[in-house]
Write an enzyme that holds these catalytic residues in place. Structure first.
Site, PDB file in Angstrom:
ATOM      1  N   ARG A  74      29.863  28.767-102.954  1.00 27.79           N
ATOM      2  CA  ARG A  74      30.935  29.291-103.802  1.00 27.79           C
ATOM      3  C   ARG A  74      31.503  30.617-103.315  1.00 27.79           C
ATOM      4  NH1 ARG A  74      31.683  26.194-108.245  1.00 27.79           N
ATOM      5  NH2 ARG A  74      29.786  25.209-108.981  1.00 27.79           N
ATOM      6  N   HIS A 118      42.891  26.136-121.595  1.00 26.20           N
ATOM      7  CA  HIS A 118      41.769  25.236-121.853  1.00 26.20           C
ATOM      8  C   HIS A 118      42.168  24.300-122.994  1.00 26.20           C
ATOM      9  CE1 HIS A 118      37.662  23.887-121.876  1.00 26.20           C
ATOM     10  NE2 HIS A 118      37.654  23.987-123.185  1.00 26.20           N
TER      11      HIS A 118
HETATM   12  C1  GRF Z   1      45.070  20.565-118.860  1.00 21.47           C
HETATM   13  O1  GRF Z   1      44.676  19.806-119.962  1.00 21.47           O
HETATM   14  C2  GRF Z   1      44.465  21.929-118.923  1.00 21.47           C
HETATM   15  O2  GRF Z   1      44.296  22.423-120.211  1.00 21.47           O
HETATM   16  C3  GRF Z   1      43.110  21.721-118.299  1.00 21.47           C
HETATM   17  O3  GRF Z   1      43.335  20.800-117.262  1.00 21.47           O
HETATM   18  C4  GRF Z   1      44.485  20.011-117.560  1.00 21.47           C
HETATM   19  C5  GRF Z   1      45.414  20.165-116.405  1.00 21.47           C
HETATM   20  O4  GRF Z   1      46.503  19.274-116.473  1.00 21.47           O
HETATM   21  N1  GRF Z   1      42.530  22.981-117.869  1.00 21.47           N
HETATM   22  P1  GRF Z   1      47.723  19.435-115.459  1.00 21.47           P
HETATM   23  O5  GRF Z   1      47.141  19.364-114.056  1.00 21.47           O
HETATM   24  O6  GRF Z   1      48.380  20.746-115.731  1.00 21.47           O
HETATM   25  O7  GRF Z   1      48.615  18.270-115.736  1.00 21.47           O
END
Ligand code: GRF
Length: 198
Positions: A74, A118
């Protein structure tokens, strides 16, 4: 002074993605439509196959791949990532579906200028499978949270939230779709407001 010597007052945003990039798209579109004093200067993905990379390239946005599989650990990956991000001197680093856990050193390096979205109403359901867990817990409401990134995953101070109802008969997929739609309004709004304060 002529046009060529005007200082560049636009701030840079660097967006990190791992996949689809629908939030990236909503942010880029809002930045243009609302004439933000900032541009998405670059999109960086750990996943070379991320669909969002292709879309960003089509918009003329610089794209970079830093494939985590090419690094021993990482810290090495995070250092390589920072080396790609830092030349843009970003006012904001925006995590939009970026599916890597970040080292405390990386988080500290971007302290106060890195945000995440999130798909839950934090503090409920940090981590994965948020929609499944919301359904299993019998919650009547779900949503998304925009928050500052701190070393503990999905725990930084909240900047904004969007709420949607959980409807009878919802599945993980139907709920995910409703939350995602709310994200597309929430994330650009939160970033726009943040930029006004930076
Ligand atoms: C979204 O639901 C976001 O909240 C989460 O991952 C997903 C990403 O979707 N962290 P996208 O790639 O923006 O379509």
């Amino acid at each position: 002074m002529n046009a060529y010597s005007l200082p560049d007052l636009m701030k840079n945003i660097v967006v990190l993605i791992s996949g689809r990039g629908s939030n990236l798209r909503s942010i880029v579109q809002a930045s243009v439509a609302q004439q933000w004093p900032a541009r998405v200067a670059a999109v960086v993905s750990n996943n070379p196959q991320a669909a969002g990379l292709e879309w960003a390239g089509q918009q003329g946005i610089a794209t970079h791949v830093v494939n985590h599989k090419a690094y021993a650990d990482r810290p090495a990956f995070d250092q390589a990532l920072a080396q790609v991000i830092d030349p843009y001197q970003p006012a904001l680093v925006v995590l939009a579906g970026f599916m890597r856990i970040l080292t405390p050193e990386f988080v500290a390096h971007y302290a106060g200028r890195m945000v995440n979205i999130h798909p839950s109403l934090l503090p409920h359901f940090p981590g994965l499978h948020t929609h499944r867990r919301a359904l299993e817990a019998g919650h009547r409401e779900a949503g998304a949270t925009v928050h500052w990134v701190t070393p503990e995953l999905d725990h930084g101070p909240t900047l904004a939230q969007a709420r949607v109802p959980v409807l009878p008969g919802d599945t993980e997929e139907t709920l995910a779709q409703r939350v995602l739609q709310a994200e597309h309004e929430l994330y650009p709004r939160a970033i726009g407001e943040l930029l006004a304060q930076l």
